[in-house]
Design a protein around this motif. Structure first.
Motif, PDB file in Angstrom:
ATOM      1  N   GLY A   1     -20.946 -33.091   2.732  1.00  0.00           N
ATOM      2  CA  GLY A   1     -20.142 -32.381   1.753  1.00  0.00           C
ATOM      3  C   GLY A   1     -18.725 -32.436   2.442  1.00  0.00           C
ATOM      4  O   GLY A   1     -18.354 -31.560   3.048  1.00  0.00           O
ATOM      5  N   SER A   2     -17.813 -33.136   1.758  1.00  0.00           N
ATOM      6  CA  SER A   2     -16.352 -33.337   1.971  1.00  0.00           C
ATOM      7  C   SER A   2     -15.577 -33.573   0.844  1.00  0.00           C
ATOM      8  O   SER A   2     -15.974 -34.634   0.074  1.00  0.00           O
ATOM      9  N   ILE A   3     -14.367 -32.910   0.922  1.00  0.00           N
ATOM     10  CA  ILE A   3     -13.292 -33.324  -0.386  1.00  0.00           C
ATOM     11  C   ILE A   3     -12.061 -33.773   0.314  1.00  0.00           C
ATOM     12  O   ILE A   3     -11.074 -33.641  -0.279  1.00  0.00           O
ATOM     13  N   TRP A   4     -12.222 -34.194   1.567  1.00  0.00           N
ATOM     14  CA  TRP A   4     -11.181 -34.984   2.365  1.00  0.00           C
ATOM     15  C   TRP A   4     -10.668 -36.197   1.589  1.00  0.00           C
ATOM     16  O   TRP A   4     -11.463 -36.943   1.148  1.00  0.00           O
ATOM     17  N   GLY A   5      -9.373 -36.493   1.318  1.00  0.00           N
ATOM     18  CA  GLY A   5      -8.998 -37.554   0.770  1.00  0.00           C
ATOM     19  C   GLY A   5      -8.935 -37.465  -0.912  1.00  0.00           C
ATOM     20  O   GLY A   5      -8.906 -38.256  -1.396  1.00  0.00           O
ATOM     21  N   ALA A   6      -8.860 -36.428  -1.186  1.00  0.00           N
ATOM     22  CA  ALA A   6      -8.938 -36.065  -2.781  1.00  0.00           C
ATOM     23  C   ALA A   6      -7.479 -36.364  -3.084  1.00  0.00           C
ATOM     24  O   ALA A   6      -6.506 -36.279  -2.541  1.00  0.00           O
TER      25      ALA A   6
END
Length: 339
Positions: free
Chosen positions: A194-199
């Motif tokens: 669960g990651s929204i890094w690099g959005a």
């Protein structure tokens, strides 16, 4: 009439408070990060008076990530609220009953199939991944529905079948991950946590249509959820086409979960916790519960992302792990409370 007016007034107050909290957390989060911005610098940048570095940090990195967190949080929360209403089961959640795992498996298959050529796909990959996730989520939902069906849908049977399907899809995920290149394997592990890094704004653009279309639609369909909550026999007696409405609402929940998993990975428990908190604030009527769940989910994920990216700066904790740290104890509490 007086009771309805009281409920509407309470709903309006709750929505106003939650919206204010979302705005405050959003403004607070804009100042935090490995490249800190003072409130004055943030205000200047918002109105076009900041430096090129602050503009890049704010508009290029932080704002798309925070907007994406709001969209994913709202989508997963509404998906959970619908699943709980359709199944009449407090423990239903797209992450627990296997829908997220199905969507995740489809995305990993997509990455595995186009391994080494993702960059050549350009914009196509951004919009193909949500559709891949949607296909995987619908496959998981179809299996759960078929296997759980036995002269109707039993809430307990639905949860047990969902957990089994979830375990099966997770096993397949491991198989394909082990066949990946090391870099792609690491990327997949972070994403599945669960990651929204690099959005970026393109990811926001690929997610926005799903939320903008399906959220109003589910609010419109909320009256059917209110009737389904009375039980199949009573709902049928009131003239509701139970199985048709259940399938339509399930499809909306699956589409929301699939689109969110495609860009945010396997964020579990948010679809469980947000509707429960919303139900405590505005009651069980779904025309109040669904919009409140959406704002509650957006607020929770934005807070979790703010904690995850700032607690051990410059290192980051995947937002899914932060949500799980909050949601898992709550899930155990619900299990102990449920007969």
């Amino acid at each position: 009439m007086d009771i309805d007016r009281i409920h509407r007034k309470r709903f309006a107050y709750v929505m106003m408070i939650l919206t204010v909290l979302v705005i405050l957390v959003f403004l607070f989060s804009m100042n935090l990060g490995s490249y800190p911005l003072s409130p004055l610098d943030t205000i200047k940048t918002l109105f076009g008076g900041g430096t090129s570095e602050s503009s890049l940090v704010l508009f290029g990195f932080r704002m798309p990530r925070m907007v994406l967190a709001l969209l994913i949080g709202a989508g997963l929360a509404v998906s959970g609220a619908i699943l709980q209403g359709v199944s009449r089961n407090e423990l239903a959640d797209p992450g627990i009953i296997g829908i997220n795992a199905g969507a995740g498996l489809a995305v990993v298959l997509f990455i595995y199939t186009f391994e080494g050529s993702m960059g050549d796909l350009g914009w196509f990959s951004l919009f193909a991944m949500p559709f891949s996730a949607l296909a995987g989520a619908f496959l998981a939902a179809f299996l759960i529905y078929i296997l759980a069906w036995k002269q109707g849908i039993s809430p307990i049977r639905l949860i047990l079948v969902g957990i089994a399907v979830n375990a099966g899809f997770n096993a397949l995920l491991i198989v394909f991950q082990l066949r990946m290149e090391p870099n792609n394997f690491s990327q997949a592990m972070i994403w599945l946590s669960g990651s929204i890094w690099g959005a970026n704004w393109r990811l926001v653009l690929s997610t926005l249509p799903w939320i903008a279309i399906l959220l109003p639609y589910t609010i419109y369909k909320s009256k059917h959820l209110n009737v389904l909550a009375l039980g199949d026999s009573i709902a049928t007696g009131l003239g509701t086409k139970v199985e048709k409405e259940r399938r339509v609402l399930l499809a909306a929940a699956v589409a929301l979960a699939g689109a969110c998993v495609a860009v945010g990975g396997g964020i579990a428990f948010l679809g469980l916790v947000a509707p429960h908190l919303a139900r405590r604030l505005v009651g069980p009527m779904h025309h109040f519960l669904i919009p409140t769940s959406a704002v509650m989910g957006a607020l929770l994920l934005l807070i979790a992302d703010t904690i995850g990216k700032n607690l051990f700066t410059p290192a980051e904790i995947p937002v899914g792990l932060v949500v799980s740290a909050i949601g898992a104890p709550y899930f155990i509490y619900l299990l102990m409370k449920t007969n």
